[in-house]
Motif scaffolding. Structure first.
Motif, PDB file in Angstrom:
ATOM      1  N   GLY A  76       7.300 -14.236  -7.313  1.00 36.74           N
ATOM      2  CA  GLY A  76       6.696 -14.942  -8.436  1.00 36.74           C
ATOM      3  C   GLY A  76       7.614 -15.156  -9.619  1.00 36.74           C
ATOM      4  N   GLY A  77       8.862 -14.755  -9.527  1.00 33.12           N
ATOM      5  CA  GLY A  77       9.816 -14.942 -10.620  1.00 33.12           C
ATOM      6  C   GLY A  77      11.049 -15.676 -10.134  1.00 33.12           C
ATOM      7  N   THR A  78      11.937 -15.934 -11.045  1.00 29.15           N
ATOM      8  CA  THR A  78      13.187 -16.591 -10.708  1.00 29.15           C
ATOM      9  C   THR A  78      14.335 -15.624 -10.932  1.00 29.15           C
ATOM     10  OG1 THR A  78      12.292 -18.724 -11.397  1.00 29.15           O
ATOM     11  CG2 THR A  78      14.683 -18.570 -11.204  1.00 29.15           C
ATOM     12  N   GLU A  79      15.144 -15.457  -9.913  1.00 31.24           N
ATOM     13  CA  GLU A  79      16.306 -14.583  -9.971  1.00 31.24           C
ATOM     14  C   GLU A  79      17.542 -15.467 -10.135  1.00 31.24           C
ATOM     15  OE1 GLU A  79      16.930 -10.728  -7.421  1.00 31.24           O
ATOM     16  OE2 GLU A  79      17.424 -12.496  -6.224  1.00 31.24           O
ATOM     17  N   GLN A  80      18.356 -15.170 -11.131  1.00 34.43           N
ATOM     18  CA  GLN A  80      19.559 -15.956 -11.381  1.00 34.43           C
ATOM     19  C   GLN A  80      20.793 -15.146 -11.003  1.00 34.43           C
ATOM     20  OE1 GLN A  80      19.037 -16.856 -15.587  1.00 34.43           O
ATOM     21  NE2 GLN A  80      18.338 -18.908 -15.041  1.00 34.43           N
ATOM     22  N   TYR A  81      21.736 -15.815 -10.349  1.00 33.58           N
ATOM     23  CA  TYR A  81      23.007 -15.208  -9.992  1.00 33.58           C
ATOM     24  C   TYR A  81      24.071 -15.736 -10.945  1.00 33.58           C
ATOM     25  CZ  TYR A  81      21.203 -13.190  -5.718  1.00 33.58           C
ATOM     26  OH  TYR A  81      20.493 -12.429  -4.822  1.00 33.58           O
ATOM     27  N   TYR A  82      24.756 -14.823 -11.600  1.00 34.00           N
ATOM     28  CA  TYR A  82      25.798 -15.162 -12.568  1.00 34.00           C
ATOM     29  C   TYR A  82      27.169 -14.944 -11.956  1.00 34.00           C
ATOM     30  CZ  TYR A  82      22.175 -15.002 -16.150  1.00 34.00           C
ATOM     31  OH  TYR A  82      21.061 -15.237 -16.903  1.00 34.00           O
ATOM     32  N   GLN A  83      28.131 -15.752 -12.435  1.00 28.68           N
ATOM     33  CA  GLN A  83      29.520 -15.590 -12.010  1.00 28.68           C
ATOM     34  C   GLN A  83      30.418 -15.956 -13.182  1.00 28.68           C
ATOM     35  OE1 GLN A  83      31.061 -18.222  -8.892  1.00 28.68           O
ATOM     36  NE2 GLN A  83      32.105 -16.460  -8.019  1.00 28.68           N
ATOM     37  N   ARG A  84      31.569 -15.347 -13.219  1.00 27.59           N
ATOM     38  CA  ARG A  84      32.555 -15.706 -14.240  1.00 27.59           C
ATOM     39  C   ARG A  84      32.959 -17.161 -14.032  1.00 27.59           C
ATOM     40  NH1 ARG A  84      37.054 -11.321 -14.411  1.00 27.59           N
ATOM     41  NH2 ARG A  84      38.281 -12.795 -13.234  1.00 27.59           N
ATOM     42  N   THR A  85      33.254 -17.861 -15.112  1.00 25.81           N
ATOM     43  CA  THR A  85      33.618 -19.272 -14.981  1.00 25.81           C
ATOM     44  C   THR A  85      35.054 -19.466 -14.502  1.00 25.81           C
ATOM     45  OG1 THR A  85      34.184 -19.401 -17.329  1.00 25.81           O
ATOM     46  CG2 THR A  85      31.966 -20.099 -16.694  1.00 25.81           C
ATOM     47  N   ALA A  86      35.906 -18.476 -14.712  1.00 21.25           N
ATOM     48  CA  ALA A  86      37.305 -18.607 -14.298  1.00 21.25           C
ATOM     49  C   ALA A  86      37.810 -17.290 -13.726  1.00 21.25           C
ATOM     50  CB  ALA A  86      38.170 -19.025 -15.479  1.00 21.25           C
ATOM     51  N   ARG A  87      38.702 -17.409 -12.779  1.00 26.25           N
ATOM     52  CA  ARG A  87      39.293 -16.220 -12.151  1.00 26.25           C
ATOM     53  C   ARG A  87      40.165 -15.455 -13.144  1.00 26.25           C
ATOM     54  NH1 ARG A  87      38.495 -14.948  -7.508  1.00 26.25           N
ATOM     55  NH2 ARG A  87      37.868 -16.969  -6.757  1.00 26.25           N
ATOM     56  N   LYS A  88      40.875 -16.183 -14.011  1.00 28.25           N
ATOM     57  CA  LYS A  88      41.814 -15.552 -14.935  1.00 28.25           C
ATOM     58  C   LYS A  88      41.516 -16.021 -16.353  1.00 28.25           C
ATOM     59  CE  LYS A  88      46.782 -15.138 -15.724  1.00 28.25           C
ATOM     60  NZ  LYS A  88      48.103 -15.580 -15.279  1.00 28.25           N
ATOM     61  N   LEU A  89      41.505 -15.081 -17.289  1.00 32.03           N
ATOM     62  CA  LEU A  89      41.352 -15.411 -18.700  1.00 32.03           C
ATOM     63  C   LEU A  89      42.739 -15.396 -19.325  1.00 32.03           C
ATOM     64  CD1 LEU A  89      38.287 -13.142 -19.566  1.00 32.03           C
ATOM     65  CD2 LEU A  89      38.300 -15.488 -18.722  1.00 32.03           C
ATOM     66  N   HIS A  90      43.092 -16.492 -19.984  1.00 31.47           N
ATOM     67  CA  HIS A  90      44.421 -16.614 -20.585  1.00 31.47           C
ATOM     68  C   HIS A  90      44.292 -16.539 -22.097  1.00 31.47           C
ATOM     69  CE1 HIS A  90      48.546 -17.864 -21.129  1.00 31.47           C
ATOM     70  NE2 HIS A  90      48.133 -18.765 -21.979  1.00 31.47           N
ATOM     71  N   PHE A  91      44.954 -15.555 -22.709  1.00 30.76           N
ATOM     72  CA  PHE A  91      44.910 -15.346 -24.150  1.00 30.76           C
ATOM     73  C   PHE A  91      46.190 -15.860 -24.795  1.00 30.76           C
ATOM     74  CE2 PHE A  91      42.311 -12.001 -22.336  1.00 30.76           C
ATOM     75  CZ  PHE A  91      41.215 -11.965 -23.179  1.00 30.76           C
ATOM     76  N   SER A  92      46.048 -16.429 -25.971  1.00 30.63           N
ATOM     77  CA  SER A  92      47.217 -16.691 -26.795  1.00 30.63           C
ATOM     78  C   SER A  92      47.714 -15.337 -27.290  1.00 30.63           C
ATOM     79  CB  SER A  92      46.829 -17.578 -27.979  1.00 30.63           C
ATOM     80  OG  SER A  92      45.908 -16.895 -28.805  1.00 30.63           O
ATOM     81  N   PRO A  93      48.946 -15.236 -27.785  1.00 37.96           N
ATOM     82  CA  PRO A  93      49.424 -13.940 -28.301  1.00 37.96           C
ATOM     83  C   PRO A  93      48.504 -13.349 -29.374  1.00 37.96           C
ATOM     84  CG  PRO A  93      51.266 -15.425 -28.034  1.00 37.96           C
ATOM     85  CD  PRO A  93      50.019 -16.233 -27.766  1.00 37.96           C
ATOM     86  N   GLU A  94      47.972 -14.187 -30.255  1.00 32.89           N
ATOM     87  CA  GLU A  94      47.045 -13.687 -31.275  1.00 32.89           C
ATOM     88  C   GLU A  94      45.756 -13.195 -30.619  1.00 32.89           C
ATOM     89  OE1 GLU A  94      47.422 -17.647 -31.536  1.00 32.89           O
ATOM     90  OE2 GLU A  94      49.382 -16.690 -31.527  1.00 32.89           O
ATOM     91  N   GLY A  95      45.319 -13.902 -29.603  1.00 31.71           N
ATOM     92  CA  GLY A  95      44.100 -13.539 -28.902  1.00 31.71           C
ATOM     93  C   GLY A  95      44.220 -12.220 -28.165  1.00 31.71           C
ATOM     94  N   GLU A  96      45.381 -11.962 -27.590  1.00 33.45           N
ATOM     95  CA  GLU A  96      45.600 -10.697 -26.899  1.00 33.45           C
ATOM     96  C   GLU A  96      45.423  -9.532 -27.861  1.00 33.45           C
ATOM     97  OE1 GLU A  96      49.507 -11.048 -25.239  1.00 33.45           O
ATOM     98  OE2 GLU A  96      48.765 -12.039 -23.429  1.00 33.45           O
ATOM     99  N   LYS A  97      45.981  -9.671 -29.047  1.00 32.35           N
ATOM    100  CA  LYS A  97      45.858  -8.598 -30.037  1.00 32.35           C
ATOM    101  C   LYS A  97      44.412  -8.441 -30.480  1.00 32.35           C
ATOM    102  CE  LYS A  97      50.534  -8.610 -31.783  1.00 32.35           C
ATOM    103  NZ  LYS A  97      51.407  -8.696 -32.940  1.00 32.35           N
ATOM    104  N   ALA A  98      43.710  -9.544 -30.654  1.00 36.02           N
ATOM    105  CA  ALA A  98      42.318  -9.491 -31.107  1.00 36.02           C
ATOM    106  C   ALA A  98      41.418  -8.825 -30.071  1.00 36.02           C
ATOM    107  CB  ALA A  98      41.818 -10.905 -31.417  1.00 36.02           C
ATOM    108  N   ALA A  99      41.694  -9.029 -28.801  1.00 33.71           N
ATOM    109  CA  ALA A  99      40.831  -8.508 -27.738  1.00 33.71           C
ATOM    110  C   ALA A  99      41.292  -7.162 -27.181  1.00 33.71           C
ATOM    111  CB  ALA A  99      40.761  -9.526 -26.598  1.00 33.71           C
ATOM    112  N   ALA A 100      42.493  -6.718 -27.533  1.00 33.86           N
ATOM    113  CA  ALA A 100      43.075  -5.523 -26.909  1.00 33.86           C
ATOM    114  C   ALA A 100      42.196  -4.291 -27.038  1.00 33.86           C
ATOM    115  CB  ALA A 100      44.467  -5.249 -27.484  1.00 33.86           C
TER     116      ALA A 100
END
Length: 168
Positions: A76-100
């Protein structure tokens, strides 16, 4: 079942950095890197509540980092399957520091729940700039060329970093 993942997603938008600001979102991205999963499956795998998973998946979905790849009608419900949109996430140098920080917290949380750790190594070594660049290129090549063993095989996490700490 799943749509093919893009090869790479560039992380450079404010909503993407916001999405990466919580360690559970990194763990969700790790878990969804190989095959799609439902909120219930993710909650069990990550040992957290379904509502928590649903909230964080919503943030990742808004940031374009995960998507629904299949829906099924169940009891009686809906089951959703999620997946990452990309195999690899590419960060700019500033982004790497922000997410580290969040990335390292997420890896620490994964290690806390891991049945085994095959390698954990930290070493400080003196290198020339040329040697450091060659090592970074070599490590990236190893990671990029590593073949995936396919569905049914165990998932392993791999984190590689080469950084220059503050000098004493």
């Amino acid at each position: 079942m799943s749509d093919a993942m893009d090869a790479e997603l560039r992380i450079d938008a404010a909503e993407q950095f916001k999405a990466l600001g919580h360690p559970l979102r990194h763990r969700l991205l790790f878990a969804l890197g190989q095959e799609p999963a439902t909120i219930s499956q993710l909650a069990v795998a990550l040992n957290t509540r379904k509502g928590n998973v649903a909230h964080h998946l919503g943030v990742l979905r808004e940031a374009g980092m995960v998507r629904v790849v299949e829906t099924r009608q169940v009891r009686g419900g809906t089951e959703q399957y999620y997946q990452r949109t990309a195999r690899k996430l590419h960060f700019s140098p500033e982004g790497e520091k922000a997410a580290a920080g969040a990335i390292l917290q997420a890896v620490a949380a994964e290690l806390d729940h891991a049945p085994e750790t095959l390698l954990l190594s930290l070493r400080n070594v003196r290198l020339t700039a040329v040697q450091a660049e060659a090592l970074a290129d070599r490590l990236q090549s190893i990671i990029d060329e590593l073949p995936d063993a396919g569905p049914g095989e165990s998932r392993y996490g791999l984190l590689a970093t080469l950084y220059r700490p503050n000098q004493l």
